[in-house]
Scaffold this active site. Structure first.
Site, PDB file in Angstrom:
ATOM      1  N   GLY A  43     -33.072  18.239  14.860  1.00 28.94           N
ATOM      2  CA  GLY A  43     -33.301  17.841  13.484  1.00 28.94           C
ATOM      3  C   GLY A  43     -33.613  16.660  12.368  1.00 28.94           C
ATOM      4  O   GLY A  43     -34.309  16.515  11.773  1.00 28.94           O
ATOM      5  N   GLU A  98     -27.188  12.786  11.810  1.00 25.34           N
ATOM      6  CA  GLU A  98     -27.757  14.039  11.799  1.00 25.34           C
ATOM      7  C   GLU A  98     -28.586  14.730  10.043  1.00 25.34           C
ATOM      8  O   GLU A  98     -28.707  13.852   9.377  1.00 25.34           O
ATOM      9  CB  GLU A  98     -26.130  15.199  10.725  1.00 25.34           C
ATOM     10  CG  GLU A  98     -25.363  15.577  12.208  1.00 25.34           C
ATOM     11  CD  GLU A  98     -25.446  16.899  12.024  1.00 25.34           C
ATOM     12  OE1 GLU A  98     -26.554  17.027  12.730  1.00 25.34           O
ATOM     13  OE2 GLU A  98     -24.512  17.596  12.836  1.00 25.34           O
ATOM     14  N   ASP A 102     -23.873  20.721   6.266  1.00 25.11           N
ATOM     15  CA  ASP A 102     -23.688  22.622   5.309  1.00 25.11           C
ATOM     16  C   ASP A 102     -22.190  23.457   5.510  1.00 25.11           C
ATOM     17  O   ASP A 102     -21.356  22.592   4.328  1.00 25.11           O
ATOM     18  CB  ASP A 102     -24.749  23.457   6.196  1.00 25.11           C
ATOM     19  CG  ASP A 102     -25.181  24.609   5.232  1.00 25.11           C
ATOM     20  OD1 ASP A 102     -24.493  24.706   3.952  1.00 25.11           O
ATOM     21  OD2 ASP A 102     -25.526  25.653   6.084  1.00 25.11           O
ATOM     22  N   LYS A 130     -25.325  19.598   1.784  1.00 29.06           N
ATOM     23  CA  LYS A 130     -25.318  20.561   0.801  1.00 29.06           C
ATOM     24  C   LYS A 130     -23.368  21.241   0.395  1.00 29.06           C
ATOM     25  O   LYS A 130     -22.721  21.586   1.726  1.00 29.06           O
ATOM     26  CB  LYS A 130     -25.608  21.975   1.968  1.00 29.06           C
ATOM     27  CG  LYS A 130     -26.730  22.167   1.375  1.00 29.06           C
ATOM     28  CD  LYS A 130     -26.923  23.864   2.732  1.00 29.06           C
ATOM     29  CE  LYS A 130     -28.884  23.950   2.629  1.00 29.06           C
ATOM     30  NZ  LYS A 130     -28.833  25.484   3.353  1.00 29.06           N
ATOM     31  N   PHE A 152     -32.515  26.717   1.319  1.00 26.28           N
ATOM     32  CA  PHE A 152     -33.021  26.885   3.194  1.00 26.28           C
ATOM     33  C   PHE A 152     -34.023  25.374   3.011  1.00 26.28           C
ATOM     34  O   PHE A 152     -35.267  26.373   2.805  1.00 26.28           O
ATOM     35  CB  PHE A 152     -33.053  27.893   3.714  1.00 26.28           C
ATOM     36  CG  PHE A 152     -33.161  27.673   5.996  1.00 26.28           C
ATOM     37  CD1 PHE A 152     -31.551  27.423   6.010  1.00 26.28           C
ATOM     38  CD2 PHE A 152     -34.130  27.558   5.899  1.00 26.28           C
ATOM     39  CE1 PHE A 152     -32.085  27.363   7.451  1.00 26.28           C
ATOM     40  CE2 PHE A 152     -34.031  27.150   7.654  1.00 26.28           C
ATOM     41  CZ  PHE A 152     -33.178  27.056   8.380  1.00 26.28           C
ATOM     42  N   VAL A 153     -33.696  24.233   3.605  1.00 23.85           N
ATOM     43  CA  VAL A 153     -34.614  23.646   3.831  1.00 23.85           C
ATOM     44  C   VAL A 153     -35.474  23.305   4.618  1.00 23.85           C
ATOM     45  O   VAL A 153     -34.923  23.399   6.161  1.00 23.85           O
ATOM     46  CB  VAL A 153     -34.832  22.100   2.316  1.00 23.85           C
ATOM     47  CG1 VAL A 153     -33.949  22.459   0.734  1.00 23.85           C
ATOM     48  CG2 VAL A 153     -33.715  21.363   3.344  1.00 23.85           C
ATOM     49  N   ASP A 159     -36.444  22.711  10.786  1.00 26.18           N
ATOM     50  CA  ASP A 159     -37.074  23.559  10.577  1.00 26.18           C
ATOM     51  C   ASP A 159     -36.771  24.734  10.384  1.00 26.18           C
ATOM     52  O   ASP A 159     -35.647  24.933   9.837  1.00 26.18           O
ATOM     53  CB  ASP A 159     -36.865  23.318  12.479  1.00 26.18           C
ATOM     54  CG  ASP A 159     -35.551  24.351  13.306  1.00 26.18           C
ATOM     55  OD1 ASP A 159     -34.880  24.086  12.795  1.00 26.18           O
ATOM     56  OD2 ASP A 159     -36.174  25.330  14.321  1.00 26.18           O
TER      57      ASP A 159
END
Ligand code: 5GP
Length: 182
Positions: A43, A98, A102, A130, A152-153, A159
């Site tokens: 990510g 990162e 979350d 978050k 959820f982005v 992804d």
């Protein structure tokens, strides 16, 4: 063709401006030092490549891959190292990059693992945070790009079921795209 985009949360321009100011801050904080930038696959790969291009102190890069989520949206709480660093980090100034923090479970585990390897310093730069989802309360994230709500982005490296990493902005998918597995 029908668009999969429900809402754009952060535009390309906002991301690029923020990345530059994060890099400015990092340049100031690490003046006279050399940074080992550790990107967390997959990510963070786009964020990291933009970030390092704006860093002016000497850098070297390495990568780790970690599994914390199954192919979906919820953390399973189990963190496994799928790919470890290629080089030792002993006496290095390590900056972990990162995509998103979350619950914080992944990062907490990662910091514990890296701290046992005697880096000169260990800091974390996350594109997104978050905060309201945090389960690990005393987790320090030294540099945060954007604080985001509990949605959820995807996009800009992030992804859903391995798709949408190539979009240059951050967005929320239309609900039917999450239901259909991407
Ligand atoms: P944590 O262990 O902090 O709960 O999870 C961190 C990891 O979960 C991130 O590195 C990322 O892979 C995944 N994740 C958490 N929230 C999101 C999100 O909104 N979008 C995407 N694409 N991945 C997320």
């Amino acid at each position: 063709m029908e668009s999969c985009i429900d809402e754009i949360l952060i535009t390309e321009e906002e991301i690029q401006n923020r990345v530059r100011s994060l890099a400015d801050q990092i340049n100031r904080d690490y003046q006279g030092k050399e940074i080992r930038v550790v990107g967390i696959l997959r990510g963070a790969f786009i964020f990291m490549s933009d970030l390092v291009r704006n860093i002016q102190v000497p850098v070297s890069v390495d990568f780790m891959a970690i599994s914390s989520y199954q192919e979906g949206m919820e953390s399973c709480g189990i963190v496994r190292i799928l790919k470890d660093l290629d080089k030792p980090i002993t006496r290095q100034h390590v900056l972990v990059v990162e995509d998103i923090v979350d619950t914080g479970l992944t990062l907490q585990h990662l910091k514990e693992v890296l701290a046992t390897r005697d880096p000169a310093s260990l800091k974390v730069c996350s594109l997104l945070n978050k905060g309201e989802r945090r389960q690990v309360m005393d987790l320090k994230v030294d540099y945060v790009g954007f604080e985001i709500p509990n949605r959820f982005v995807v996009g800009y490296g992030l992804d859903f079921a391995e798709r949408y990493r190539n979009y240059p902005f951050l967005f929320v998918l239309k609900p039917e795209y999450y239901r259909n597995g991407g």
